[in-house]
Design a protein around this motif. Structure first.
Motif, PDB file in Angstrom:
ATOM      1  N   CYS A 165       5.292 -12.389   7.550  1.00  0.00           N
ATOM      2  CA  CYS A 165       5.144 -12.469   6.100  1.00  0.00           C
ATOM      3  C   CYS A 165       5.111 -11.067   5.491  1.00  0.00           C
ATOM      4  O   CYS A 165       5.825 -10.758   4.542  1.00  0.00           O
ATOM      5  CB  CYS A 165       3.880 -13.250   5.751  1.00  0.00           C
ATOM      6  SG  CYS A 165       3.625 -13.495   3.983  1.00  0.00           S
ATOM      7  N   GLY A 166       4.272 -10.183   6.052  1.00  0.00           N
ATOM      8  CA  GLY A 166       4.223  -8.811   5.557  1.00  0.00           C
ATOM      9  C   GLY A 166       5.499  -8.047   5.838  1.00  0.00           C
ATOM     10  O   GLY A 166       5.952  -7.251   4.998  1.00  0.00           O
ATOM     11  N   GLY A 167       6.111  -8.266   6.993  1.00  0.00           N
ATOM     12  CA  GLY A 167       7.337  -7.549   7.341  1.00  0.00           C
ATOM     13  C   GLY A 167       8.504  -7.908   6.453  1.00  0.00           C
ATOM     14  O   GLY A 167       9.299  -7.038   6.060  1.00  0.00           O
ATOM     15  N   PHE A 194       9.512  -3.448   8.983  1.00  0.00           N
ATOM     16  CA  PHE A 194      10.189  -4.714   9.256  1.00  0.00           C
ATOM     17  C   PHE A 194      10.509  -4.871  10.731  1.00  0.00           C
ATOM     18  O   PHE A 194      10.338  -5.960  11.301  1.00  0.00           O
ATOM     19  CB  PHE A 194      11.475  -4.834   8.439  1.00  0.00           C
ATOM     20  CG  PHE A 194      12.283  -6.048   8.810  1.00  0.00           C
ATOM     21  CD1 PHE A 194      11.883  -7.304   8.389  1.00  0.00           C
ATOM     22  CD2 PHE A 194      13.411  -5.950   9.622  1.00  0.00           C
ATOM     23  CE1 PHE A 194      12.599  -8.442   8.757  1.00  0.00           C
ATOM     24  CE2 PHE A 194      14.133  -7.075   9.982  1.00  0.00           C
ATOM     25  CZ  PHE A 194      13.729  -8.328   9.549  1.00  0.00           C
ATOM     26  N   ALA A 195      10.977  -3.806  11.372  1.00  0.00           N
ATOM     27  CA  ALA A 195      11.327  -3.905  12.784  1.00  0.00           C
ATOM     28  C   ALA A 195      10.114  -4.284  13.625  1.00  0.00           C
ATOM     29  O   ALA A 195      10.208  -5.099  14.552  1.00  0.00           O
ATOM     30  CB  ALA A 195      11.928  -2.584  13.263  1.00  0.00           C
ATOM     31  N   VAL A 196       8.963  -3.685  13.307  1.00  0.00           N
ATOM     32  CA  VAL A 196       7.750  -3.957  14.081  1.00  0.00           C
ATOM     33  C   VAL A 196       7.160  -5.315  13.719  1.00  0.00           C
ATOM     34  O   VAL A 196       6.893  -6.146  14.592  1.00  0.00           O
ATOM     35  CB  VAL A 196       6.707  -2.841  13.851  1.00  0.00           C
ATOM     36  CG1 VAL A 196       5.354  -3.236  14.465  1.00  0.00           C
ATOM     37  CG2 VAL A 196       7.184  -1.534  14.452  1.00  0.00           C
ATOM     38  N   HIS A 197       6.953  -5.553  12.436  1.00  0.00           N
ATOM     39  CA  HIS A 197       6.206  -6.743  12.006  1.00  0.00           C
ATOM     40  C   HIS A 197       7.107  -7.934  11.682  1.00  0.00           C
ATOM     41  O   HIS A 197       6.762  -9.065  12.016  1.00  0.00           O
ATOM     42  CB  HIS A 197       5.355  -6.397  10.784  1.00  0.00           C
ATOM     43  CG  HIS A 197       4.346  -5.326  11.044  1.00  0.00           C
ATOM     44  ND1 HIS A 197       3.130  -5.574  11.627  1.00  0.00           N
ATOM     45  CD2 HIS A 197       4.393  -3.988  10.800  1.00  0.00           C
ATOM     46  CE1 HIS A 197       2.446  -4.445  11.743  1.00  0.00           C
ATOM     47  NE2 HIS A 197       3.188  -3.460  11.240  1.00  0.00           N
ATOM     48  N   GLY A 198       8.231  -7.684  11.023  1.00  0.00           N
ATOM     49  CA  GLY A 198       9.097  -8.783  10.630  1.00  0.00           C
ATOM     50  C   GLY A 198       9.903  -9.346  11.784  1.00  0.00           C
ATOM     51  O   GLY A 198       9.797 -10.536  12.133  1.00  0.00           O
ATOM     52  N   THR A 244      -1.072  -4.788   3.527  1.00  0.00           N
ATOM     53  CA  THR A 244      -0.915  -3.380   3.902  1.00  0.00           C
ATOM     54  C   THR A 244       0.398  -3.126   4.618  1.00  0.00           C
ATOM     55  O   THR A 244       0.943  -2.012   4.535  1.00  0.00           O
ATOM     56  CB  THR A 244      -2.102  -2.954   4.785  1.00  0.00           C
ATOM     57  OG1 THR A 244      -3.321  -3.196   4.081  1.00  0.00           O
ATOM     58  CG2 THR A 244      -2.019  -1.493   5.144  1.00  0.00           C
ATOM     59  N   ILE A 245       0.918  -4.108   5.335  1.00  0.00           N
ATOM     60  CA  ILE A 245       2.198  -3.935   6.032  1.00  0.00           C
ATOM     61  C   ILE A 245       3.302  -3.532   5.056  1.00  0.00           C
ATOM     62  O   ILE A 245       4.156  -2.694   5.361  1.00  0.00           O
ATOM     63  CB  ILE A 245       2.566  -5.226   6.785  1.00  0.00           C
ATOM     64  CG1 ILE A 245       1.580  -5.467   7.929  1.00  0.00           C
ATOM     65  CG2 ILE A 245       3.993  -5.165   7.320  1.00  0.00           C
ATOM     66  CD1 ILE A 245       1.700  -6.838   8.576  1.00  0.00           C
ATOM     67  N   VAL A 246       3.280  -4.106   3.859  1.00  0.00           N
ATOM     68  CA  VAL A 246       4.322  -3.824   2.864  1.00  0.00           C
ATOM     69  C   VAL A 246       4.267  -2.372   2.419  1.00  0.00           C
ATOM     70  O   VAL A 246       5.291  -1.756   2.102  1.00  0.00           O
ATOM     71  CB  VAL A 246       4.176  -4.773   1.658  1.00  0.00           C
ATOM     72  CG1 VAL A 246       5.273  -4.528   0.632  1.00  0.00           C
ATOM     73  CG2 VAL A 246       4.205  -6.220   2.133  1.00  0.00           C
ATOM     74  N   SER A 247       3.082  -1.798   2.405  1.00  0.00           N
ATOM     75  CA  SER A 247       2.913  -0.422   1.937  1.00  0.00           C
ATOM     76  C   SER A 247       3.802   0.556   2.690  1.00  0.00           C
ATOM     77  O   SER A 247       4.401   1.459   2.092  1.00  0.00           O
ATOM     78  CB  SER A 247       1.442  -0.018   2.076  1.00  0.00           C
ATOM     79  OG  SER A 247       1.257   1.342   1.810  1.00  0.00           O
ATOM     80  N   GLY A 248       3.898   0.398   4.007  1.00  0.00           N
ATOM     81  CA  GLY A 248       4.708   1.324   4.792  1.00  0.00           C
ATOM     82  C   GLY A 248       6.185   1.223   4.511  1.00  0.00           C
ATOM     83  O   GLY A 248       6.911   2.224   4.577  1.00  0.00           O
ATOM     84  N   GLY A 249       6.665   0.022   4.188  1.00  0.00           N
ATOM     85  CA  GLY A 249       8.100  -0.145   3.949  1.00  0.00           C
ATOM     86  C   GLY A 249       8.591   0.514   2.675  1.00  0.00           C
ATOM     87  O   GLY A 249       9.778   0.847   2.559  1.00  0.00           O
ATOM     88  N   VAL A 250       7.713   0.704   1.682  1.00  0.00           N
ATOM     89  CA  VAL A 250       8.129   1.287   0.393  1.00  0.00           C
ATOM     90  C   VAL A 250       7.491   2.651   0.189  1.00  0.00           C
ATOM     91  O   VAL A 250       7.438   3.162  -0.940  1.00  0.00           O
ATOM     92  CB  VAL A 250       7.740   0.353  -0.770  1.00  0.00           C
ATOM     93  CG1 VAL A 250       8.477  -0.974  -0.648  1.00  0.00           C
ATOM     94  CG2 VAL A 250       6.220   0.109  -0.794  1.00  0.00           C
TER      95      VAL A 250
END
Length: 574
Positions: A296-298, A450-454, A231-237
């Motif tokens: 990983c998600g970030g 990415f800033a938050v999770h990665g 789900t983390i990836v969803s926000g980035g795209v």
């Protein structure tokens, strides 16, 4: 008397003689009385002496009789005791085997009861914590939809729902197999290959009697983490990716990229310590997944955002300043609180049990550290944004809270509370710097995934080594929790250096692995035209073009507005 019969010659003389006669008589009587008393007393004394001598004789006889009786009684008692002892010995000899078997059975029953209680407690704890982690999906959905424009809300919510559903099936089919699929004690450095599609979780005899295991419990708890990573990836795209292309990435993420990372670490692969193939004897330390889950998600979100490109007009100089502003701060705040609440299942549940005092106190320590880091990072970002914008930025503060939660996820089980506050504050600067850097590079990340999770995920992994509460930079506690990593002679010297090296390698390998396979998925999809939505679709909004109904919000005029001649009661898309 004879004297009294004589006639006296002179009257006076006669009177004297009479008096003397009377006195003599009295003396004689007194003497006779005294003699009589003496004789009586002497006779009584003689009688008493005779009686006393008889009593002494009787007493001596009685003592002798009692002594003889006591000796006989004592002899009888001793004989009785000897007979009882002999009978007891014979009984013990006859029942010794039965008694031992009975005691052993009792001990075994008690041990089984204690083990059953511990198992029930562990199941209750992990089921509750797994449900909390799953509920974080609602928080992700609220934050992502609130950060984006209203015309794409349905599309964002659909991707969140699909992440959970598709991720569930992929984790069941092959994800668990690669991460934890151990059978017959076999474990491998890279990945495992057992228990695909849920096979081998239980065993049944020919009569249908099942032998259960804890695999179902572990599957459920770890599934919740897998869904979160996707789900983390969803926000980035968000707001410009086509659903089929995103679906392809979700499948790869939950069935290959994330499970392999899990096996290298939590699945006792090559980054874990203690095996022949381990990178070091001590191994890595990532308690709840700053690197394994969030980084990983970030990284996947960063690669996706870079490959799919920015939203139309995002970095155009002529675009209005509020053209891409979040459409609902209440949703962002609500989502942040939901995520913060669910994070206690995420971090505290990573004790993986609640059957001992050590696990209970560790869960409490983790909860305390999690709370402090989130609060300190949120306040630090609020102050940083105020220093930059001269305005209060609630959305930035919400992301700061999440950045603090990500930063403490890896070290929450091996740092003290003061270190947790410092980790959160440093995480605020890392989040803010990463967010500004991506904007400078024109990488469009709508929710700062990415800033938050990665970025903060990588910082959390590093902090787990730097702030470990082991003594100095020699000893290391890590997974040992309240105690140090043991060597041959007590605390292991050099354990900190081994753990620090393993954590640096974790950051590097997760970045390379996730970025490499994300590129292998995203680039072909972009080239083939299956990833990015065209300009017209982005302009109209995903909801209007791809969804039914074509809008997420519908509002009509209120009864008060009708009565006062306000706006007409027409439906309006927000």
């Amino acid at each position: 008397l004879a004297c009294s019969c004589l006639r006296p010659r002179h009257p006076t003389l006669a009177a004297g003689m009479a008096a003397r006669s009377l006195a003599g008589v009295a003396l004689i009587g007194l003497a006779i009385g005294v003699l009589s008393v003496e004789q009586d007393a002497s006779s009584k004394l003689q009688a008493f002496e005779v009686e006393f001598a008889h009593f002494k004789k009787e007493a001596a006889l009685e003592r002798q009789r009692l002594a003889d009786t006591s000796a006989k009684t004592k002899a009888a008692l001793l004989e009785r005791i000897q007979k009882l002892e002999a009978a007891e010995h014979r009984r013990l000899d006859a029942s010794q085997g039965t008694s031992i078997a009975s005691n052993t059975a009792g001990w075994t029953a008690n041990a089984e009861a204690i083990a059953n209680l511990q198992s029930a407690t562990n199941h209750t704890w992990l089921l509750l914590c797994g449900a909390l982690v799953m509920f974080m999906q609602a928080g992700f959905a609220m934050v992502e939809s609130g950060c984006c424009r209203s015309k794409n809300v349905q599309n964002i919510l659909m991707k969140n729902l699909v992440d959970v559903c598709v991720g569930t099936l992929c984790w069941w089919a092959v994800g668990w197999t690669l991460a934890y699929g151990i059978a017959d004690g076999e474990n491998h450095a890279f990945a495992n290959s057992k228990q695909a599609f849920g096979t081998g979780f239980t065993e049944a005899d020919r009569n249908g009697n099942f032998t259960t295991s804890t695999d179902m419990l572990n599957w459920f708890f770890q599934w919740a983490f897998c869904s979160a990573a996707a789900t983390i990836v969803s926000g980035g795209v968000a707001e410009r990716v086509q659903f089929p292309g995103y679906l392809c990435f979700t499948i790869v993420m939950t069935s290959w990229i994330y499970p392999v990372v899990v096996h290298w670490t939590w699945g006792y692969g090559w980054l874990a310590g203690g095996a022949d193939y381990s990178i070091t004897d001590t191994g890595f330390m990532d308690f709840a997944g700053s690197g394994i889950v969030h980084m990983c998600g970030g990284v996947g979100a960063l690669v996706g955002a870079a490959v799919v490109g920015a939203r139309e007009g995002r970095f155009d100089p002529g675009s209005p300043s509020d053209a891409f502003a979040p459409h609902s701060l209440p949703l962002i705040v609500l989502g942040t609180f939901i995520l913060w609440f669910g994070w206690y299942g995420f971090n505290c549940g990573s004790t993986l049990g609640m059957a001992s005092d050590a696990q209970g106190t560790m869960a409490a320590q983790v909860a305390m550290n999690t709370t402090l880091s989130a609060a300190s990072c949120g306040l630090a970002v609020l102050m940083l944004r105020f220093a930059i914008l001269r305005r209060y930025d609630i959305g930035g503060m919400c992301n700061g809270i999440l950045a603090g939660l990500v930063s403490i996820t890896a070290p929450c089980g091996n740092v003290e509370c003061g270190s947790a506050v410092l980790i959160g504050i440093i995480g605020a600067f890392i989040y803010q710097g990463s967010s500004m850097l991506l904007q400078k590079l024109k990488v469009d990340d709508p929710i700062d995934a990415f800033a938050v999770h990665g970025a903060c995920g990588a910082w959390g992994v590093l902090a787990a080594a730097l702030f470990d509460w082991g003594t100095g930079f020699d000893y290391f506690n890590g997974w040992s929790g309240w105690g140090c990593v043991e060597g041959d002679n007590g605390c292991k010297s050099g354990a900190w250096a081994e753990a620090f090296g393993a954590n640096v390698m974790e950051i590097f390998i997760i970045a390379v692995w996730t970025a490499g396979f994300s590129l292998l998925v995203f680039v072909p999809l972009r080239v083939g035209g299956f990833l990015r939505a065209d300009a017209e679709m982005q302009e109209k909004g995903m909801d209007a073009v791809k969804h039914s109904p074509p809008k997420a919000y519908t509002m009509a005029a209120t009864e008060g507005e009708k009565a006062t001649g306000g706006p007409a009661p027409t439906e309006v898309t927000v």
